[in-house]
Design a protein around this motif. Structure first.
Motif, short mmCIF file in Angstrom:
data_model
loop_
_atom_site.label_atom_id
_atom_site.label_comp_id
_atom_site.label_asym_id
_atom_site.label_seq_id
_atom_site.Cartn_x
_atom_site.Cartn_y
_atom_site.Cartn_z
N ARG A 236 0.87 -1.19 0.00
CA ARG A 236 0.00 0.00 0.00
C ARG A 236 0.91 1.24 0.00
N TYR A 237 1.45 1.53 -1.17
CA TYR A 237 2.50 2.55 -1.26
C TYR A 237 1.99 3.97 -1.00
N GLY A 238 0.72 4.21 -1.23
CA GLY A 238 0.19 5.53 -0.92
C GLY A 238 0.22 5.80 0.57
N CYS A 239 -0.26 4.83 1.36
CA CYS A 239 -0.25 4.96 2.82
C CYS A 239 1.18 4.96 3.34
N ARG A 240 2.03 4.11 2.75
CA ARG A 240 3.43 4.06 3.15
C ARG A 240 4.10 5.42 2.93
N ALA A 241 3.83 6.03 1.78
CA ALA A 241 4.44 7.32 1.45
C ALA A 241 3.96 8.40 2.42
N MET A 242 2.69 8.36 2.78
CA MET A 242 2.17 9.34 3.73
C MET A 242 2.90 9.24 5.06
N MET A 243 3.08 8.01 5.56
CA MET A 243 3.79 7.83 6.81
C MET A 243 5.25 8.25 6.68
N LEU A 244 5.87 7.88 5.57
CA LEU A 244 7.27 8.22 5.32
C LEU A 244 7.48 9.73 5.37
N GLU A 245 6.57 10.47 4.75
CA GLU A 245 6.76 11.92 4.67
C GLU A 245 6.54 12.61 6.01
N THR A 246 5.72 12.05 6.88
CA THR A 246 5.57 12.66 8.20
C THR A 246 6.87 12.56 8.99
N VAL A 247 7.67 11.53 8.71
CA VAL A 247 8.97 11.37 9.34
C VAL A 247 10.03 12.17 8.60
N ALA A 248 9.99 12.13 7.26
CA ALA A 248 11.02 12.77 6.45
C ALA A 248 11.03 14.29 6.61
N ALA A 249 9.91 14.88 7.00
CA ALA A 249 9.85 16.33 7.15
C ALA A 249 10.44 16.81 8.47
N VAL A 250 10.80 15.88 9.36
CA VAL A 250 11.32 16.26 10.68
C VAL A 250 12.80 16.63 10.67
N PRO A 251 13.70 15.82 10.06
CA PRO A 251 15.14 16.10 10.17
C PRO A 251 15.57 17.48 9.71
N GLY A 252 15.05 17.94 8.58
CA GLY A 252 15.44 19.26 8.08
C GLY A 252 15.06 20.37 9.05
#
Length: 226
Positions: free
Chosen positions: A46-62
Motif C-alpha cells: 500500500r504505497y500511498g499509505c506508506r508514502a504518507m507515513m514516510l513523509e511525516t517522518v522525512a519532514a522532521v530532520p530538516g
C-alpha cells in the motif's frame, strides 16, 4: 515563496548508494534497515499509505537540523554557510510531499493516530541524536532517503503494471511542481522521487563534512534544486 518557483530535477541519479565504511555509517545503515521491517509488515504494497507515513517522518530532520543550526548561529554570532536555509527548505519540500499524499490517500483515523505517535517519537529521538552526533544524524537521513527512492520506484512499478490506477494529479501537486494541467499520479511520484534523491545527496554530503572534521559553516550548502 518556495512553492511559487519550485522545479524538480528529474535527471538526478537515482542509483547512487553510500557504501557504509565507518562504524557510524554501519550503525546508521543497519538502523534504517531495521526500521523498515515494521513498515514493510504494516503497509506491505500500500504505497500511498506508506508514502504518507514516510513523509511525516522525512519532514522532521530538516526542521530539527535547521533549528539547531539557527540557534547555534545566534549563540556564536557566525554564519551557517547557507545550511540553515537548505535544511529548512528540505523540511518544507517534504511537508509538501505529505500534503500531496494526503490528497491522494485520505488517511483513516487510525493512520492519523499512528502518524502522531511516530512523529512524536521520531522528533525527540532525532533531536537528541543531532545534538550528540550531527554526522550520524545526517547519515541516517541519507539512508532513509535511499529507502524512500526504493519505495517510490516500487510505487511507479505498480502504476505501470496497472495495480495502482494512474489518476489525475491533485491540484496542490500541479501548482507546487509546476506540472502540466493534465499531469497524472505517475508524474507526481516521479518528481517526488527526484526530490528524495536530492535530499539523499545533501545529507550524505553533510555527514561527509563532519567526517572530515569540518563544521557545516566551513563548507557551503549545495546549490538548491529549484
Amino acid at each position: 515563496m518556495p512553492w511559487e518557483t519550485y522545479r524538480a530535477d528529474v535527471s538526478i541519479d537515482l542509483t547512487k548508494h553510500h557504501v557504509p565504511k565507518t562504524f557510524l555509517d554501519k550503525v546508521a545503515y543497519r538502523t534504517v534497515k531495521l526500521l523498515r521491517i515494521p513498515t514493510d509488515i504494516f503497509f506491505q504494497r500500500r504505497y500511498g499509505c506508506r508514502a504518507m507515513m514516510l513523509e511525516t517522518v522525512a519532514a522532521v530532520p530538516g526542521m530539527v537540523g535547521g533549528m539547531l543550526l539557527h540557534l547555534r548561529s545566534l549563540r556564536k554570532f557566525e554564519q551557517s554557510g547557507g545550511w540553515i536555509k537548505a535544511l529548512l527548505e528540505e523540511a518544507e519540500n517534504e511537508r509538501m510531499h505529505l500534503m500531496t499524499m494526503v490528497e491522494l490517500v485520505q488517511p483513516k483515523w487510525y493512520e492519523r493516530l499512528l502518524v502522531l505517535t511516530v512523529q512524536g517519537v521520531f522528533f525527540n529521538a532525532f533531536f537528541v541524536l543531532y545534538l550528540l552526533s550531527p554526522k550520524l544524524a545526517h547519515r541516517v537521513v541519507g539512508y532513509l532517503e535511499e529507502e524512500a527512492i526504493h519505495s517510490y520506484t516500487e510505487f511507479l512499478k505498480d502504476i505501470d503494471s496497472g495495480r495502482i490506477k494512474n489518476i489525475p494529479a491533485p491540484a496542490i501537486a500541479i501548482d507546487y511542481w509546476r506540472l502540466p494541467k493534465d499531469a497524472t499520479l505517475k508524474d507526481v511520484i516521479t518528481v517526488i522521487r527526484a526530490d528524495e534523491a536530492h535530499h539523499r545527496d545533501v545529507n550524505h554530503f553533510a555527514s561527509d563534512i563532519h567526517f572530515q572534521g569540518k563544521e557545516l559553516r566551513e563548507s557551503p550548502a549545495p546549490v538548491g534544486y529549484r
